[in-house]
Design an enzyme around this catalytic site. Structure first.
Site, PDB file in Angstrom:
ATOM      1  N   GLU A  95      -8.169  15.302  -3.398  1.00 56.39           N
ATOM      2  CA  GLU A  95      -7.971  16.754  -3.347  1.00 56.39           C
ATOM      3  C   GLU A  95      -7.929  17.313  -4.783  1.00 56.39           C
ATOM      4  O   GLU A  95      -8.530  18.323  -5.091  1.00 56.39           O
ATOM      5  CB  GLU A  95      -6.683  17.058  -2.596  1.00 56.39           C
ATOM      6  CG  GLU A  95      -6.621  18.486  -2.097  1.00 56.39           C
ATOM      7  CD  GLU A  95      -5.393  18.719  -1.242  1.00 56.39           C
ATOM      8  OE1 GLU A  95      -4.733  17.739  -0.846  1.00 56.39           O
ATOM      9  OE2 GLU A  95      -5.111  19.902  -0.984  1.00 56.39           O
TER      10      GLU A  95
ATOM     11  N   ARG B 162      -2.367  -0.957   3.615  1.00 62.87           N
ATOM     12  CA  ARG B 162      -2.064  -1.162   5.040  1.00 62.87           C
ATOM     13  C   ARG B 162      -3.254  -1.717   5.810  1.00 62.87           C
ATOM     14  O   ARG B 162      -3.086  -2.255   6.914  1.00 62.87           O
ATOM     15  CB  ARG B 162      -1.514   0.129   5.657  1.00 62.87           C
ATOM     16  CG  ARG B 162      -0.014   0.233   5.439  1.00 62.87           C
ATOM     17  CD  ARG B 162       0.513   1.583   5.759  1.00 62.87           C
ATOM     18  NE  ARG B 162       0.202   2.518   4.687  1.00 62.87           N
ATOM     19  CZ  ARG B 162       0.251   3.826   4.802  1.00 62.87           C
ATOM     20  NH1 ARG B 162       0.579   4.369   5.949  1.00 62.87           N
ATOM     21  NH2 ARG B 162      -0.024   4.597   3.779  1.00 62.87           N
TER      22      ARG B 162
HETATM   23  P1  AMP Z   1      -8.343   9.345   3.546  1.00 72.09           P
HETATM   24  O1  AMP Z   1      -9.076   8.820   2.358  1.00 72.09           O
HETATM   25  O2  AMP Z   1      -7.999  10.801   3.423  1.00 72.09           O
HETATM   26  O3  AMP Z   1      -9.046   9.047   4.858  1.00 72.09           O
HETATM   27  O4  AMP Z   1      -6.930   8.627   3.580  1.00 72.09           O
HETATM   28  C1  AMP Z   1      -6.776   7.420   4.161  1.00 72.09           C
HETATM   29  C2  AMP Z   1      -5.686   6.588   3.506  1.00 72.09           C
HETATM   30  O5  AMP Z   1      -4.506   7.325   3.229  1.00 72.09           O
HETATM   31  C3  AMP Z   1      -5.285   5.476   4.434  1.00 72.09           C
HETATM   32  O6  AMP Z   1      -5.233   4.276   3.678  1.00 72.09           O
HETATM   33  C4  AMP Z   1      -3.945   5.860   4.985  1.00 72.09           C
HETATM   34  O7  AMP Z   1      -3.088   4.746   4.996  1.00 72.09           O
HETATM   35  C5  AMP Z   1      -3.416   6.959   4.071  1.00 72.09           C
HETATM   36  N1  AMP Z   1      -3.027   8.188   4.815  1.00 72.09           N
HETATM   37  C6  AMP Z   1      -3.667   9.385   4.763  1.00 72.09           C
HETATM   38  N2  AMP Z   1      -3.076  10.300   5.539  1.00 72.09           N
HETATM   39  C7  AMP Z   1      -2.033   9.677   6.125  1.00 72.09           C
HETATM   40  C8  AMP Z   1      -1.019  10.082   7.079  1.00 72.09           C
HETATM   41  N3  AMP Z   1      -0.970  11.332   7.589  1.00 72.09           N
HETATM   42  N4  AMP Z   1      -0.118   9.159   7.483  1.00 72.09           N
HETATM   43  C9  AMP Z   1      -0.158   7.901   6.989  1.00 72.09           C
HETATM   44  N5  AMP Z   1      -1.070   7.466   6.090  1.00 72.09           N
HETATM   45  C10 AMP Z   1      -1.988   8.320   5.653  1.00 72.09           C
END
Ligand code: AMP
Length: 176
Positions: free
Chosen positions: A99, A62
């Site tokens: 995780e 995205r």
């Molecule tokens: P992180 O590495 O935990 O910051 O996760 C970020 C990635 O996961 C991004 O590319 C987001 O598109 C996706 N992502 C994580 N949590 C969500 C959420 N609650 N809603 C939509 N996309 C998410």
């Protein structure tokens, strides 16, 4: 006049317990049903980075939806950060913690030049694990992470704190 934040709040959908229990999934796809709203998002993100970066690095998948348009608006190159196994060689990799277990992201070698100022962009900042790994890929090639931008930041997951050490400015259009 409605603000960009209000317009986005009206269309972004919150889906509880998707894809797993406990996650509040933010669905941004309705933005693409309104070209003028999409344009306003790009204007906001491009304004934040104008004159401050040499390259946009977007995170699969995205991060591509907005990152390429930011790069075009600013007339700078766009580089894809991909999930493991999608890029033909030569590429460089960075692993990061999930995780449960670890994952890896990759970037074509030789596309980013040492000394370039980089915007690392994704649609959403959650725990910051993916974005941190992307920033490490940038630094591994001698370039500088100057900025991070996101449409959405999830405050409780403290992703911003994980990105502090890069000394880059962080922009989130919406914070939940
Ligand atoms: P992180 O590495 O935990 O910051 O996760 C970020 C990635 O996961 C991004 O590319 C987001 O598109 C996706 N992502 C994580 N949590 C969500 C959420 N609650 N809603 C939509 N996309 C998410």
């Amino acid at each position: 006049m409605t603000t960009l934040q209000e317009r986005l709040n009206n269309v972004i959908e919150n889906i509880p317990d998707f894809p797993i229990a406990g996650v509040q999934f933010k669905d941004i796809t309705p933005i693409f049903l309104q070209p003028k709203l999409y344009e306003a998002v790009i204007d906001d993100l491009a304004k934040f980075s104008k004159g401050k970066i040499d390259v946009v690095c977007g995170i699969e998948s995205r991060g591509y939806l907005f990152g390429i348009a930011i790069a075009i608006a600013l007339d700078v190159p766009f580089i894809l950060i991909r999930k493991k196994g999608k890029l033909p060689p030569p590429f460089i990799s960075q692993s990061y913690e999930l995780e449960y277990g670890t994952s890896e992201i990759e970037m074509k070698a030789g596309q980013l030049q040492p000394g370039q100022r980089v915007l690392v962009h994704d649609d959403l900042l959650a725990t910051g694990g993916t974005t941190e790994a992307a920033a490490m890929l940038v630094e591994k090639q001698g370039a500088t992470v100057s900025q991070f931008s996101f449409l959405i930041g999830l405050k409780d997951l403290k992703g911003k704190e994980k990105l502090q050490r890069f000394n880059a400015t962080i922009h989130q259009i919406l914070e939940y």
